[in-house]
Design an enzyme around this catalytic site. Structure first.
Site, PDB file in Angstrom:
ATOM      1  N   GLU B  80      -9.230 -16.883  46.449  1.00 37.67           N
ATOM      2  CA  GLU B  80     -10.620 -16.685  46.040  1.00 37.67           C
ATOM      3  C   GLU B  80     -11.520 -17.565  46.891  1.00 37.67           C
ATOM      4  OE1 GLU B  80     -10.137 -17.909  41.770  1.00 37.67           O
ATOM      5  OE2 GLU B  80     -11.698 -19.317  42.357  1.00 37.67           O
ATOM      6  N   CYS B 112      -6.697 -16.379  40.265  1.00 44.36           N
ATOM      7  CA  CYS B 112      -5.512 -17.181  40.594  1.00 44.36           C
ATOM      8  C   CYS B 112      -4.236 -16.367  40.763  1.00 44.36           C
ATOM      9  CB  CYS B 112      -5.283 -18.244  39.524  1.00 44.36           C
ATOM     10  SG  CYS B 112      -6.638 -19.408  39.397  1.00 44.36           S
ATOM     11  N   HIS B 234       1.566 -19.934  35.147  1.00 44.26           N
ATOM     12  CA  HIS B 234       0.376 -20.388  35.871  1.00 44.26           C
ATOM     13  C   HIS B 234      -0.153 -21.678  35.251  1.00 44.26           C
ATOM     14  CE1 HIS B 234      -3.341 -20.688  37.963  1.00 44.26           C
ATOM     15  NE2 HIS B 234      -4.065 -20.441  36.891  1.00 44.26           N
TER      16      HIS B 234
END
Ligand SMILES: [Zn+2]
Lengths: 134, 345
Positions: B80, B112, B234
């Protein structure tokens, strides 16, 4: 914007330290040469990708720089002798107290400079100390 | 025919700032580090960005398995913080690792989880026999606005995975994804810092999606958490992956080797992939690893991975994740702010 085509032509040597090697006399050249001054018309030139490992021959630390580089000051500019012999000028990323003549260095891929806010980002090779860096 | 990971490589910048230093400047609670379980985060150098990080990670992946870059038929880079709005990161990475130009490339963006989406794209092409090897990457130099809670975690780093059919370091047995339209975190074009829905977005965002993808994959694979030796979720902070693991029935021991966020911060597209790399750094042939990424917006990709015999041969030929935890250099907030100024998105 005239620097864009010039940079583009030099991408292989900037990104990957691609130079040349004369098979005839075993001399290495960086930046690349098309003619071997030792062998002239008998030269057998081939591309050679340097590993980029070398030693600092001499260096200077820049404390005052133009706007594009101001944020990075102080930074070290060094003449580096590659293992195969050729010498080149490059930035060595470490504090001015750490750099010294004879220090072993290895290559890293970094931003060399940016053409203002709107222009091209120029990437290429810089160096870091071999010892104490991953 | 099994497909999976032929090699992997990571890169994490050398600079760190401690959470307590950020808290000191903003007069925040001193237990910020404890409550987030993030003690320090990586900070890129002035001349590092998502491209340079991807190049270093990709070079480590090639070195680890002595791969001829001419075999790569696709490069997908998830980020990103691509430095150009128009001009693909993948083109620069390809040139810098010496590909032979007969390849397809594209940059991906899904907060992400763009890196795991890149792995899925490569798995498709490799499984279909359309390419020999695919290079999938997640790389970011993320930013939080000064004083925002994100400033404690937004970090820089990346991981590269070579996806193929032969000499597998790890087989990818299957994946399952879960995606919805959830505005938990966003950044409009041209804005330097992201916006987020606040502290309550964890439940409809991270927890809902990671839980759905994980349960979906366990059902599809007919496995239970105990079938896995390791798990990686994550890591936007050090709290969420622990909590989601526990609620799904995974143990603290299973996630421990891959929980890297307390020492490097949230590397966004690099986050779960660096966690997976840290797990591959210690796993043995036959071990199974569960991986679930998360991207705001929102979605989660879950993978079931079985470690192959090749891991032992290649593991030590490139830096391990924990090598990047040593030889670090700490910055104070003033120098850190100077670094950050240069790194507008
Ligand atoms: Zn010659």
């Amino acid at each position: 914007m005239s620097t864009v085509p010039r940079f583009w032509r030099h991408i292989p040597q900037r990104y990957n330290l691609v130079g040349t090697h004369c098979e005839k006399c075993d001399e290495y050249y960086y930046p690349p040469r098309t003619i071997c001054p030792n062998c002239r018309r008998n030269a057998k030139m081939e591309d050679h990708k340097f590993d980029g490992e070398g030693t600092v021959v001499t260096f200077t630390t820049i404390y005052n720089a133009t706007d594009d580089f101001k944020r990075q000051t102080p930074y070290n500019l060094a003449i580096i002798e590659l293992l195969e012999g050729p010498r080149l000028t490059g930035q060595v990323i470490c504090s001015p107290e750490v750099i010294e003549i004879g220090m072993r260095v290895k290559p890293v891929f970094r931003i060399l400079w940016k053409e203002g806010e709107r222009g091209i980002i120029y990437y290429g090779t810089k160096f870091v100390p071999t010892e104490g860096w991953v | 025919m099994p497909v999976g990971i032929v090699s992997y490589g990571v890169y994490i910048p050398r600079y760190r700032i401690k959470a307590e230093e950020i808290a000191r400047v903003w007069g925040e609670r001193e237990d910020m580090a404890q409550s987030l379980n993030v003690f320090e985060k990586s900070v890129p150098d002035f001349d590092e960005d998502a491209v340079t990080i991807a190049v270093e990670a990709a070079r480590n992946a090639l070195k680890r398995a002595s791969i001829d870059p001419a075999r790569i038929g696709a490069i997908y880079v998830g980020s990103e913080s691509h430095p150009y709005a128009v001009k693909p990161t993948g083109t620069i990475v390809g040139e810098a690792i010496g590909v032979d130009h007969q390849l397809t490339a594209a940059d991906l963006e899904f907060a992400c989880k763009a890196g795991t989406a890149a792995i899925q794209a490569c798995l498709g092409l490799v499984s279909a026999g359309m390419i020999d090897l695919g290079l999938a990457m997640g790389t970011d130099t993320s930013q939080g606005a000064p004083g925002d809670a994100l400033e404690y975690t937004a970090a820089a780093g990346g991981a590269a995975y070579l996806i193929g059919r032969e000499d597998l370091a790890a087989e990818i047995e299957g994946f399952y994804s879960f995606t919805t339209d959830t505005p938990d975190f966003w950044r409009r074009e041209g804005m330097p810092y992201p916006e987020h829905g606040g502290r309550f977005t964890g439940v409809p965002g991270y927890f809902k999606h990671v839980t759905s993808a994980t349960r979906g994959l366990l059902k599809k694979m007919k496995t239970i958490p105990e079938d896995y030796d390791y798990a990686v979720f994550h890591q936007p902070n050090g709290k969420f992956p622990r909590r989601v693991a526990k609620s799904l029935g995974f143990s603290a021991d299973q996630i421990e080797p891959g929980l890297v966020v307390p020492w490097i911060g949230n590397t966004y597209s690099g986050s779960s992939l660096i966690g997976l790399a840290a797990t591959l750094d210690v796993a043995k042939p036959g071990d199974r690893i569960f991986l679930a990424s998360f991207g705001s917006g929102a979605g989660s990709d879950a993978f079931s991975i079985r470690v192959g015999d090749a891991i032992e041969d290649i593991r030590n030929r490139a830096p391990r994740v924990r090598d990047y935890f040593e030889n670090v250099q700490y910055l104070d907030y003033a120098v850190y702010a100077k670094h950050k100024g240069k790194l507008r998105l």
